[in-house]
Structure formats: structure tokens, C-alpha cells
Design a protein around this motif. Structure first.
Motif, PDB file in Angstrom:
ATOM      1  N   PRO A 111     -20.630 -29.427  11.118  1.00  0.00           N
ATOM      2  CA  PRO A 111     -20.044 -28.290  11.358  1.00  0.00           C
ATOM      3  C   PRO A 111     -21.477 -28.553  12.789  1.00  0.00           C
ATOM      4  CG  PRO A 111     -19.418 -27.720  10.212  1.00  0.00           C
ATOM      5  CD  PRO A 111     -19.929 -28.434   9.906  1.00  0.00           C
ATOM      6  N   PHE A 112     -21.183 -29.365  13.765  1.00  0.00           N
ATOM      7  CA  PHE A 112     -22.105 -29.167  15.381  1.00  0.00           C
ATOM      8  C   PHE A 112     -24.041 -29.679  14.980  1.00  0.00           C
ATOM      9  CE2 PHE A 112     -19.320 -25.386  14.905  1.00  0.00           C
ATOM     10  CZ  PHE A 112     -18.684 -25.330  16.142  1.00  0.00           C
ATOM     11  N   SER A 114     -25.698 -32.942  16.190  1.00  0.00           N
ATOM     12  CA  SER A 114     -25.693 -34.201  16.611  1.00  0.00           C
ATOM     13  C   SER A 114     -27.317 -34.971  17.002  1.00  0.00           C
ATOM     14  CB  SER A 114     -25.663 -33.412  18.054  1.00  0.00           C
ATOM     15  OG  SER A 114     -25.051 -34.686  19.142  1.00  0.00           O
ATOM     16  N   THR A 123     -20.911 -33.435  20.460  1.00  0.00           N
ATOM     17  CA  THR A 123     -20.199 -31.249  20.178  1.00  0.00           C
ATOM     18  C   THR A 123     -20.709 -31.565  18.471  1.00  0.00           C
ATOM     19  OG1 THR A 123     -18.870 -32.576  19.511  1.00  0.00           O
ATOM     20  CG2 THR A 123     -19.234 -31.725  21.409  1.00  0.00           C
ATOM     21  N   GLY A 124     -21.279 -32.690  17.523  1.00  0.00           N
ATOM     22  CA  GLY A 124     -21.498 -32.207  16.554  1.00  0.00           C
ATOM     23  C   GLY A 124     -20.209 -31.945  15.720  1.00  0.00           C
ATOM     24  N   LEU A 125     -19.237 -32.127  16.390  1.00  0.00           N
ATOM     25  CA  LEU A 125     -17.530 -32.604  15.445  1.00  0.00           C
ATOM     26  C   LEU A 125     -17.189 -33.461  15.178  1.00  0.00           C
ATOM     27  CD1 LEU A 125     -16.487 -29.682  17.364  1.00  0.00           C
ATOM     28  CD2 LEU A 125     -17.360 -29.257  15.054  1.00  0.00           C
TER      29      LEU A 125
END
Length: 168
Positions: A111-112, A114, A123-125
């Protein structure tokens, strides 16, 4: 974050993978053309169906195809391929973009995290959500990447069995 936190859906549908993938490529065709990206699709002669949440399947395809576009800021080729692998659907999204070092590949689903080749902050999601959806469907996702040569995402999902298709 809400997509990651929500419980799995109980409203599964029979999803025709080739239709969902072709729709995604059509949706992103203008973006591809404006960035010098050629999109190719390779579908099997018989339709491959999975029992899943159709919105989640489409979000998986959208995220992977958009990420492939971002990896090719100078243009290139995106190949989307479906095939049968025994009782599973084999989904491949391959780009001829910048590729990634092993250290980035190891973190790509975090997560998060990028790393967009086009220089835009992400966003890296997206890939975290993709992995979450694939695993909730009982599937597998793998990545192969080589700097300067591109990236290949491979997803394996169980095909709907004939009994499931009859019910759907």
C-alpha cells in the motif's frame, strides 16, 4: 481504502472475461493513441467465464491496463491475453515499457508504494486493490519485469464450472 476494507461481495455473477477485457481496452483506446501505445488483444476461441463480482474484474483490468500505459511514456505495445490453463483462466497484461528493478517488483503490491515511469505521482493503491481482489477470488497474481524491457502481470482465476454456469 474503502475498497480494501469492504467485505467480499455476496452477489457473484458469471463474468465473461473476454468481454470485460475488450471493453477496458476500448475505454482506454483514446489514451493509448494519444501516447503512441498500440493495444493488442489475444482471446481464445471459446469464452472464458468466472464466477465473480463483475465490477471487481473490470477494476482489475482497468488498473493493470492503466499501469501499463503509465509504464510507456514514450509509447510502446500493450498486449492483453486470455487463455485456458486447465480449470483456470490465465490473464496476461504485458507492456514494452520501462520495466522495474527487482527491489521495486518486491514492493509493487505494498500500500502507498508508487513508481510511475511517466513521472506523475500515484496513490500507490491500484495494485494493492488488484491483489486484494484477485486473492479474494481465490486466484493468484504474479509479476515479471526487466528494466528496459517491460513488465508482465499474470493472473490465474478459477473458471466457472458447468454447474455454476447453469445456476447463473
Amino acid at each position: 481504502l474503502l475498497l480494501l476494507a469492504r467485505p467480499p461481495t455476496s452477489s457473484l455473477q458469471l463474468v465473461v472475461l473476454g468481454e470485460a477485457l475488450a471493453d477496458t481496452l476500448r475505454l482506454l483506446e483514446f489514451d493509448a493513441q494519444s501516447h503512441g501505445i498500440r493495444q493488442e488483444i489475444d482471446l481464445p476461441a471459446t469464452q472464458l467465464r468466472v464466477l465473480a463480482d463483475e465490477a471487481e474484474i473490470r477494476m482489475i483490468f482497468l488498473n493493470l491496463v492503466q499501469n501499463a500505459h503509465h509504464a510507456m511514456p514514450a509509447g510502446g505495445t500493450l498486449t492483453a491475453r486470455l487463455a485456458r490453463d486447465g480449470g483456470r483462466a490465465l490473464i496476461e497484461i504485458v507492456d514494452t515499457g520501462t520495466g522495474m528493478d527487482a527491489e521495486f517488483v518486491a514492493r509493487i503490491f505494498d500500500p502507498f508504494f508508487s513508481r510511475r515511469a511517466d513521472g506523475v505521482a500515484g496513490t500507490g493503491l491500484g495494485l494493492t486493490i488488484v491483489k486484494n481482489f484477485v486473492e479474494r477470488m481465490g486466484g493468484e497474481i504474479r509479476i515479471e519485469s526487466e528494466p528496459g524491457r517491460g513488465t508482465r502481470f499474470l493472473i490465474l482465476l478459477a473458471l466457472a464450472d458447468p454447474a455454476s454456469e447453469a445456476v447463473a
